[in-house]
Design a protein around this motif. Structure first.
Motif, PDB file in Angstrom:
ATOM      1  N   VAL A  52      29.639  39.914  34.915  1.00  0.00           N
ATOM      2  CA  VAL A  52      30.808  39.491  34.137  1.00  0.00           C
ATOM      3  C   VAL A  52      30.523  38.181  33.405  1.00  0.00           C
ATOM      4  O   VAL A  52      30.859  38.018  32.226  1.00  0.00           O
TER       5      VAL A  52
ATOM      6  N   SER B 190      30.342  37.611  29.391  1.00  0.00           N
ATOM      7  CA  SER B 190      31.167  36.575  28.759  1.00  0.00           C
ATOM      8  C   SER B 190      30.320  35.715  27.835  1.00  0.00           C
ATOM      9  O   SER B 190      30.752  35.344  26.730  1.00  0.00           O
TER      10      SER B 190
ATOM     11  N   PHE C 188      33.244  44.887  30.098  1.00  0.00           N
ATOM     12  CA  PHE C 188      33.787  43.700  30.763  1.00  0.00           C
ATOM     13  C   PHE C 188      35.046  44.070  31.565  1.00  0.00           C
ATOM     14  O   PHE C 188      35.174  43.713  32.736  1.00  0.00           O
TER      15      PHE C 188
ATOM     16  N   LEU D 132      34.199  46.226  34.604  1.00  0.00           N
ATOM     17  CA  LEU D 132      33.613  45.441  35.698  1.00  0.00           C
ATOM     18  C   LEU D 132      34.674  44.621  36.426  1.00  0.00           C
ATOM     19  O   LEU D 132      34.622  44.469  37.649  1.00  0.00           O
ATOM     20  N   ILE D 133      35.637  44.092  35.674  1.00  0.00           N
ATOM     21  CA  ILE D 133      36.713  43.317  36.282  1.00  0.00           C
ATOM     22  C   ILE D 133      37.532  44.197  37.236  1.00  0.00           C
ATOM     23  O   ILE D 133      37.863  43.799  38.367  1.00  0.00           O
TER      24      ILE D 133
END
Length: 212
Positions: free
Chosen positions: A101, A105, A125, A128-129
């Motif tokens: 992550v 970013s 993203f 994955l969160i």
């Protein structure tokens, strides 16, 4: 009898390391808060001074987070020795996801990333969160099960409620709902408390693990 004694010894050490991990996380919050207060009461300051404060904050945050992660890793590895559990494997996965992550970013913040690639990375993203959140849930519910300590389940709901309330207050503050002056300070303190209290409760959950 000897096996029971060994298991109790390992559990006691795992509990100690879990507690130390939580203390480092709390120290992280405390440091960031104190630096933020210092920045607020010592204005105006030069751009160089601001950079130095942010550098100190970043260094302490990274070191304390890394140390907390290492201690939690050691604690869960020990629990995996004496219980039939996959908490250690789950934790390793959460760390890997967290690193991915962070990397995504960084990539999103780079200049020159095309809209198409940016869109794909954004979807990855978000995925994955969500996966990280599911692993985090499983980890704490597994801790509650193997340690027979329901406080770890309570911690999960505590974090969720605190995050929702904190995000709501932050959103309202962004739209000027609290006006200025003391109201904004109160809102900032409320948000800080809502992020710190769950970690303090997590520390309490670890201290309440029975060593027998």
């Amino acid at each position: 009898m000897q096996e029971i004694s060994y298991n109790q010894k390992v559990l006691k050490e795992a509990k100690r390391q879990g507690i130390i991990s939580c203390w480092f996380l709390l120290a992280n919050f405390a440091t960031s808060f104190l630096i933020a207060v210092y920045k607020a009461i010592t204005q105006p300051y030069t751009f160089e001074q601001l950079q130095n404060l942010e550098l100190i904050d970043s260094a302490i945050t990274n070191l304390s987070t890394l140390t907390a992660t290492v201690y939690m890793w050691l604690a869960l590895k020990k629990l995996a020795e004496i219980y039939d559990t996959d908490v250690y494997e789950i934790f390793i996965k959460t760390v890997i996801i967290a690193v991915l992550v962070i990397l995504l970013s960084i990539v999103l913040s780079l200049k020159g990333v095309t809209p198409g690639i940016s869109k794909v990375i954004s979807y990855a993203f978000i995925g994955l969160i969500v996966y990280f959140f599911l692993l985090w849930l499983k980890l704490n519910f597994s801790l509650a099960k193997i340690t027979k300590n329901k406080l770890f389940k309570t911690y999960v709901f505590f974090v969720i409620v605190s995050a929702i309330v904190g995000a709501t207050i932050k959103t309202l503050a962004m739209f000027g709902f609290f006006g200025g002056g003391l109201y904004m300070l109160a809102a900032a303190l409320a948000i800080a408390a809502l992020y710190v209290l769950p970690t303090a409760f997590y520390l309490y959950a670890w201290t309440m693990i029975k060593e027998e």
